[in-house]
Design an enzyme around this catalytic site. Structure first.
Site, short mmCIF file in Angstrom:
data_model
loop_
_atom_site.label_atom_id
_atom_site.label_comp_id
_atom_site.label_asym_id
_atom_site.label_seq_id
_atom_site.Cartn_x
_atom_site.Cartn_y
_atom_site.Cartn_z
CD GLU A 86 -2.99 -1.32 2.07
OE1 GLU A 86 -2.70 -1.11 3.25
OE2 GLU A 86 -4.14 -1.64 1.71
CD GLU A 135 -3.27 -7.30 3.18
OE1 GLU A 135 -4.32 -6.79 3.63
OE2 GLU A 135 -2.19 -6.70 3.10
C1 GAL Z 1 -4.91 -4.03 4.17
C2 GAL Z 1 -3.51 -3.77 4.63
C3 GAL Z 1 -3.18 -4.49 5.89
C4 GAL Z 1 -4.27 -4.29 6.89
C5 GAL Z 1 -5.56 -4.76 6.32
C6 GAL Z 1 -6.73 -4.51 7.22
O1 GAL Z 1 -5.33 -3.06 3.32
O2 GAL Z 1 -2.58 -4.13 3.66
O3 GAL Z 1 -1.97 -3.99 6.38
O4 GAL Z 1 -4.39 -2.94 7.16
O5 GAL Z 1 -5.84 -4.04 5.17
O6 GAL Z 1 -6.63 -5.06 8.45
#
Ligand code: GAL
Length: 989
Positions: A423, A502
């Protein structure tokens, strides 16, 4: 007047004087001296404190003691400031590269004895493995240099400053610096020298660096060494004793690649490592080689020629007492736990971990996506204007970060992908990082999720893509546009392997839908799985004013800006307790899959490399949860990717009980991460004979009554139950509310992503708007018949014109008390509902209900979109153990598909409940706890829950799913609970 140095706190450059190029973190026999231990420490509120503290003879007697490594905010009981948690927000004004004058600055000093024989060393280095965020170093009053890049290693040449005997090292650490703009990861801001400090003697003729590059194909290994040493250091000898390899090179030009016959490959499943030494006359370096080849072929990501599926987790370095300070024993146990839960991959979100972690990952076996220490997410708020990622002024800092990342960890076979960061928008500096990696390590692909259009990375990566969108990505030739891509860019992305860096945000109770993502991976080979967000909660163990311990999250330390409990989104609680989501993950990704087919079971081995010779296959038959027979299946070793068909044992089917057959794959011998007998995979088959459901007996002769009567052991007043046997029990009361989960409180997602959600508004907000948390009841009628009682209630909330009618019928059926509750909503309910349940209260008296024994789904809590870990059986638990201690209290404890429940008091049954299926065969679930949903919803932390004198039982005809809308898709429509009529039928004895 600013001192010269505080003026360069806002310097974009990565520091001055640290050695470049960076080197591997090597295990060498050259002498080292750990400078970990007790240092003198002084905290100042600004950066512009006099520098005289660095003088050798500075009087530090008035300072504190501080253990290094540590974060000063976690030491000294608040005397050194407090941790700050933010996700995207910068905790200081966005004014790059400047930071406020209020800049906590920690001065550190210690003496050390340099051994006399170190005067033979050619050079003496001082190494810092992690300091947050910018530091400056002096030795014996001589300024050595400065460095930024908190989770990266920095080495300084201190040869001319040190002397045998007593020396003084002084380190000034600023919490904020220009580098803070590059370190906006979603985690606690924790300043300090939090990794090791080491003094290193470098011998003349030593090995400065080694890169042991390996490959594997067709049973053969390949070694391609890069040795950094002076020509005068030669000859250099490489030994791999187990393979009988010994090679001596007398000059740098002799070092050429060579092959080795008959080696075992390294994989996450079979992490075969070989001990290697590289020696000169002056130094020996020890490494562990794993032979493997990483490759992208078309849209496939392959290791040793076979497609990899990541069943991964995002792993932060976090410990409830130590923060990001590494604790090897804890980390090893954590990785072993990952293995026990079928995790096969780690993304080191969002920075390189302590170097030892990667040794452990090689040894235990994980595919690792190693991520650089970089995130500039806070610039999103400014539409990315001023984002360092696209500003050439920051180029040097970006390149320094990726070089330190790759150079330190390049020897690990487990690392199969480099990731540029997280990010950080997009821009030329990220592209430059990628170009640098491509040149330096062409054998490992580059990942960065923010490169949406695929300009400079090798894999296509996304976070939190919904199931339909992920499926879209998996399909060929689709014209559907990909996020932020033109059609041509989308086509380019589709030529690459895809992963979800993620997905499945595991905040609080949830996520749902693991299984839907998993199914796609097996349908579309381009999809290579992903990494759950995230492995563990980041709670910091602290206490309330009255000494009650709890795990703190954002806001608990009085931060000016913070992001609350968004830092509690792991599958593991802060105290290492696996949440039900981790059990669900394990069940969903299990590498062996069973499909029952007549009298056979098909066993598919979905592993990457390993056959099943490390496993035993057990079976057992249970009648209503009681084991009646068991044995072992005779399964030949099934190769990776193959399927075996095995006959099932004869099963004795009970005429009057449910008959379930369970098969399990268990470890046949202990491993480094689990004991013999550990369950890897399991499945159940319902072999029950069909048994018709008893129909409810129609009653006639209803007449108005006062509702005060006795039916068997049940006593009623005003139409409601007041006692059962010798215990007060009140109910039933219609309950439509659940204490909102973090996902219920989430408002993430596109309009229309789920037909049950309103864009930008959480379900919890709608529930509160509609008053589901504050229902009132009007008793419309009470009637008696022979051996029966019937009430009708109209349940509604203040200022609402919608209601639910609840008709409860109690009757004596052959000596047993039966309750049938029919609920029926009026028109006008527009939202999904959390639950349709009936609540009973069991006051403690002098013997509280403290346990439950049940036949149904268990042992863990389950919800409609998270049912895969649940199996049918008989379970028991204490009331306390039925709830999960989520950091922010919320809905917990629901056990689905109940057949029979016994409430116990000191192990004695006090109430037995049989749950009958409804006409569609659906069975209710139950929740047993010490608080009402309303009480739970009001508590921000477990310690805020009121003390309780009552055990609360809720029997739910239905519950809403979990979803992952705190940061991801809403509950899939199939698992969303809409207002509807339901029936609950219970027998009480
Ligand atoms: C993503 C980010 C993570 C964490 C997650 C939400 O966007 O990369 O670091 O913030 O969201 O918990």
């Amino acid at each position: 007047m600013l001192s010269e140095f505080s003026a360069h706190v806002p310097d974009r450059a990565p520091g001055r004087g640290a050695l470049r190029p960076a080197r591997s973190w090597l295990h060498s026999d050259a002498p080292t001296l750990s400078l970990n231990g007790t240092w003198r420490f002084r905290l100042s509120p600004t950066a512009s404190v006099a520098e005289d503290f660095a003088a050798e003879d500075h009087d530090d007697r008035g300072w504190d003691d501080l253990t290094v490594p540590s974060h000063w905010v976690l030491e000294g009981d608040g005397a050194h400031g407090r941790p700050i948690y933010t996700n995207v927000q910068f905790p200081f004004p966005i004014d790059p590269p400047h930071v406020p004058d209020e800049n906590p600055t920690g001065d550190h000093r210690r003496h050390f004895e340099m051994p006399a024989d170190w005067s033979d060393a050619e050079r003496v280095l001082l190494r810092f493995d992690g300091v947050e965020s910018l530091f400056r170093v002096w030795v014996n009053g001589v300024e050595i240099g400065s460095a930024a890049g908190s989770r990266l290693a920095h080495e300084f040449d201190v040869t001319s400053a040190v002397r045998p005997g007593d020396n003084v090292v002084a380190v000034r650490v600023h919490q904020w610096s220009a580098a803070s703009y590059l370190e906006d990861q979603d985690q606690w801001w924790l300043p300090g020298i939090f990794r090791d400090v080491t003094l290193i003697a470098r011998p003349a003729g030593g090995i400065e660096d080694v890169w042991l590059r390996t490959g594997f194909a067709d049973g053969h290994g390949r070694v391609d060494m890069e040795i950094t040493a002076e020509p005068t250091a030669y000859p250099v000898t490489l030994r791999i004793p187990e393979l009988g390899v010994e090679r001596t090179w007398s000059a740098p030009a002799d070092v050429t690649p060579f092959g080795i016959a008959d080696v075992d490959p390294w994989s996450a499943e079979q992490p075969r490592l070989y001990d290697v030494t590289v020696s000169t006359a002056a130094e020996t370096v020890t490494l562990r080689a794993g032979f493997r080849t990483v490759e992208i072929r078309g849209d496939r990501f392959l290791v040793n020629g076979r497609r990899v599926v990541f069943h991964g987790v995002n792993r932060h370095e976090t410990h409830p007492l130590r923060g990001r300070v590494f604790d090897e024993e804890h980390a090893r146990e954590d990785l072993a736990r990952m293995k026990r839960f079928n995790v096969n991959a780690i993304r080191t979100s969002h920075y390189p971990p302590h170097p030892r972690l990667l040794d452990l990952a090689d040894e235990l076996g994980f595919w690792v996506v190693l991520e650089c220490d970089l995130e500039t997410h806070g610039f999103e708020k400014l539409d990315w204007v001023g984002n360092p990622s696209d500003d050439p002024a920051w180029r040097e800092a970006y390149l320094d970060r990726i070089e330190r990342t790759v150079e330190r960890d390049k020897n690990h076979p487990g690392i199969v992908i480099w990731s540029l960061g997280n990010e950080a928008g997009t821009g030329c500096n990220l592209a430059a990082m990628s170009a640098w990696v491509h040149a330096r390590d062409p054998e490992r692909p580059v990942h960065y999720e923010g490169d949406y259009t695929g300009e400079y990375t090798d894999v296509y990566s996304r976070m939190y893509a919904s199931v339909p969108e992920t499926e879209q990505i998996g399909t060929d030739g689709s014209r559907a546009p990909l996020l932020n891509c033109t059609p041509a860019q989308g086509a380019r992305q589709r030529t690459k392997p895809f992963l979800l860096c993620e997905y499945a945000h595991a905040m609080g109770n949830g996520p749902g839908a693991f299984d839907q993502y998993e199914a796609l991976v097996h349908r579309y080979p381009r999809l290579h799985g992903g990494f759950v967000w995230e492995w563990r909660d980041h709670g910091i163990l602290t206490t309330t004013a009255d000494g009650t311990p709890y795990y703190a999250y954002g806001g608990d330390f009085g931060e000016v800006v913070h992001d609350g409990n968004f830092v509690m989104d792991g599958m593991l609680l802060s105290d290492d307790v696996p949440t039900p989501s981790l059990h669900e993950f394990k069940a969903v990704v299990q590498p062996l899959r069973f499909t029952f087919d007549g009298d056979e079971v098909r066993i598919a081995n979905l592993r990457h490399t390993a056959d099943t010779s490390d496993l035993r296959f057990r079976w057992r038959v249970e009648h209503d949860g009681a084991s009646v027979d068991s044995g072992c299946l005779d399964v030949p070793a099934v190769l990776a990717g193959e399927v075996a068909r095995v006959p099932l044992p004869e099963t004795v089917v009970a005429p009057d009980a449910e008959t379930w057959l369970t098969v399990e794959a268990v470890l046949s011998a202990g491993t480094a991460w689990a004991d013999e007998g550990h369950v890897i995979a399991e499945a159940q088959l319902d072999r029950s004979a069909h048994r018709p459901v008893r129909a409810a007996r129609a009653r006639a002769g209803w007449r108005p009554g006062d509702g005060t009567l006795t039916l068997g052991r049940a006593e009623f007043a005003g139409g409601s139950l007041t006692r059962f046997g010798d215990r007060p029990v009140t109910g039933p009361r219609l309950e439509l509310f659940r204490a909102p989960t973090d996902n219920d409180e989430g408002a993430w997602g596109e309009v229309g992503e789920s037909d049950a959600s309103v864009a930008g508004v959480s379900h919890a907000e709608l529930w509160r708007r509609d008053g589901l948390d504050r229902l009132t009841t009007r008793r419309v009628s009470v009637e008696h018949a022979d051996g029966a009682l019937r009430t009708v209630d109209k349940v509604s909330a203040a200022n609402s014109g919608s209601w639910v009618m609840a008709e409860s019928t109690w009757s004596l059926e052959g000596g047993e008390v039966e309750l049938r509750v029919e609920t029926e909503p009026s028109r006008g309910w527009h939202t999904v509902w959390p639950r349709i349940g009936i609540a009973f209260d069991l006051p403690d008296g002098d013997a509280p209900v403290d346990g439950a024994d049940w036949f149904g789904l268990g042992p863990h809590e389950s919800y409609p979109d998270s049912l895969r870990a649940a199996r049918t059986g008989r379970f028991s638990a204490t009331v306390d153990d039925l709830s999960v201690d989520y950091a922010r209290p919320q809905e917990t404890g629901h056990r689905s598909a109940l057949r029979r429940l016994t409430l116990t008091c000191a192990d004695t049954a006090v109430l037995r409940i049989e749950a009958l299926p409804d006409t569609r065969g659906r069975r209710p679930g139950f929740t047993l706890g010490r608080h009402t949903p309303q009480e739970i919803a009001r508590a921000g932390h477990p310690f805020e829950l009121p003390s309780s004198t009552t055990t609360r039982l809720i029997v739910d005809a239905a519950q809403h799913g979990l979803g992952s809308r705190a940061c991801g898709p809403d509950v899939w429509p199939e698992f969303a609970l809409r207002p509807e009529s339901r029936t609950i039928r219970l027998r009480l004895t």
